[in-house]
Design a protein around this motif. Structure first.
Motif, mmCIF file in Angstrom:
data_model
loop_
_atom_site.group_PDB
_atom_site.id
_atom_site.type_symbol
_atom_site.label_atom_id
_atom_site.label_comp_id
_atom_site.label_asym_id
_atom_site.label_seq_id
_atom_site.Cartn_x
_atom_site.Cartn_y
_atom_site.Cartn_z
ATOM 1 N N GLN A 110 -5.712 11.081 -5.396
ATOM 2 C CA GLN A 110 -6.959 11.117 -6.696
ATOM 3 C C GLN A 110 -7.142 12.172 -7.525
ATOM 4 O O GLN A 110 -8.054 12.577 -8.750
ATOM 5 C CB GLN A 110 -8.070 10.225 -5.645
ATOM 6 N N TYR A 144 1.073 8.608 -6.400
ATOM 7 C CA TYR A 144 2.531 9.750 -6.810
ATOM 8 C C TYR A 144 3.229 10.364 -6.891
ATOM 9 O O TYR A 144 2.844 11.570 -8.404
ATOM 10 C CB TYR A 144 2.658 10.871 -5.275
ATOM 11 N N LEU A 157 -3.721 4.763 -7.727
ATOM 12 C CA LEU A 157 -4.579 4.688 -6.258
ATOM 13 C C LEU A 157 -6.251 4.454 -5.873
ATOM 14 O O LEU A 157 -6.226 4.201 -5.086
ATOM 15 C CB LEU A 157 -5.004 6.480 -6.261
ATOM 16 N N GLU A 175 -5.860 6.787 3.721
ATOM 17 C CA GLU A 175 -6.545 7.434 3.200
ATOM 18 C C GLU A 175 -6.695 8.579 2.546
ATOM 19 O O GLU A 175 -7.202 8.624 1.373
ATOM 20 C CB GLU A 175 -7.902 6.829 3.696
ATOM 21 N N TYR A 226 -4.711 10.518 2.332
ATOM 22 C CA TYR A 226 -3.270 10.939 1.234
ATOM 23 C C TYR A 226 -3.956 10.610 -0.338
ATOM 24 O O TYR A 226 -3.885 11.363 -0.914
ATOM 25 C CB TYR A 226 -1.770 10.433 1.738
ATOM 26 N N ARG A 227 -3.940 9.059 -0.210
ATOM 27 C CA ARG A 227 -5.153 8.591 -1.096
ATOM 28 C C ARG A 227 -5.782 9.339 -1.559
ATOM 29 O O ARG A 227 -6.256 9.552 -3.182
ATOM 30 C CB ARG A 227 -5.230 7.477 -1.213
ATOM 31 N N ILE A 236 -4.147 -0.195 -3.963
ATOM 32 C CA ILE A 236 -4.549 0.168 -2.116
ATOM 33 C C ILE A 236 -5.305 -1.163 -1.965
ATOM 34 O O ILE A 236 -6.781 -0.779 -1.990
ATOM 35 C CB ILE A 236 -4.291 1.305 -2.194
ATOM 36 N N ASN A 275 0.757 -1.271 -0.019
ATOM 37 C CA ASN A 275 -0.428 0.319 -0.103
ATOM 38 C C ASN A 275 1.110 1.206 0.058
ATOM 39 O O ASN A 275 0.574 2.296 -0.519
ATOM 40 C CB ASN A 275 -0.902 0.088 1.082
ATOM 41 N N TYR A 312 2.607 1.248 -3.096
ATOM 42 C CA TYR A 312 1.231 2.155 -4.637
ATOM 43 C C TYR A 312 1.117 3.430 -4.199
ATOM 44 O O TYR A 312 0.817 4.547 -5.321
ATOM 45 C CB TYR A 312 0.520 1.273 -4.930
ATOM 46 N N LEU A 313 0.681 4.038 -3.187
ATOM 47 C CA LEU A 313 0.569 5.512 -3.080
ATOM 48 C C LEU A 313 1.353 5.868 -3.596
ATOM 49 O O LEU A 313 1.445 7.175 -4.049
ATOM 50 C CB LEU A 313 0.148 5.934 -1.217
#
Length: 187
Positions: free
Chosen positions: A103, A70, A85, A96, A98-99, A89, A62, A65-66
């Motif tokens: 997004q 980015y 995103l 979350e 930040y994700r 994840i 996770n 992938y974040l």
């Protein structure tokens, strides 16, 4: 108290646990992704992809992938950013907020590309979704460090919504969005 366990979201992927950064950066130098130069983005992406391939287990990737999402934002590739995103994840991710902010930024980027192609309805849909994500950060994560940036992001999105509505001659909606963008207060 047995019932208090139900008040917290179930984190089956244990995303709150320590992430071993030496997996990616054995020299103990973690780069600041926001300060990467353009020529450093692709090698860093490859490093993250390699680490994700070697890091087995649900949810363990996770944070990777974040970061990948980015980095695709830095490359202005909204489609790939959203793919990582939105779909890579897993579980109740501890970052979350930040994700969701990434997004929202990717949706704004996607909307701008659609506006250049005169696909205004699609752009408006992306921008409305971006607004929803940012407002949800404010509502669901009141202690998020991102909350000081949310009003500016909302104003930028509202300005783009004004532009898109102006292009389709919905002047009343355009005026409403422009006005809301101008009325936002920034910390």
């Amino acid at each position: 108290n047995a019932s208090s366990g139900f008040s917290q979201p179930l984190d089956i992927y244990q995303s709150h646990r320590y992430f071993p950064s030496d997996l990616l950066f054995p020299e103990n130098h973690i780069p600041d992704l926001s300060k990467l130069k353009d020529d450093q983005v692709d090698p860093t992406l490859q490093r993250f992809f390699s680490a994700a391939k070697n890091n087995k287990g649900p949810g363990k990737n996770n944070p990777l992938y974040l970061a990948i999402g980015y980095l695709y934002l830095k490359k202005e590739d909204s489609r790939k950013a959203l793919r990582y995103l939105d779909h890579h994840i897993l579980g109740n991710f501890i970052l979350e907020d930040y994700r969701m902010e990434f997004q929202a930024a990717a949706l704004n980027l996607s909307a701008q590309a659609k506006m250049e192609k005169k696909q205004f309805a699609g752009a408006i849909g992306d921008l409305n979704e971006s607004m929803s994500k940012r407002l949800k950060i404010f509502r669901v994560y009141p202690e998020s460090p991102l909350n000081s940036q949310i009003p500016r992001g909302l104003a930028e999105t509202e300005k783009l919504l004004g532009d898109a509505n102006f292009q389709i001659r919905n002047y009343k909606a355009a005026w409403r969005f422009y006005r809301r963008a101008l009325m936002r207060e920034f910390p």
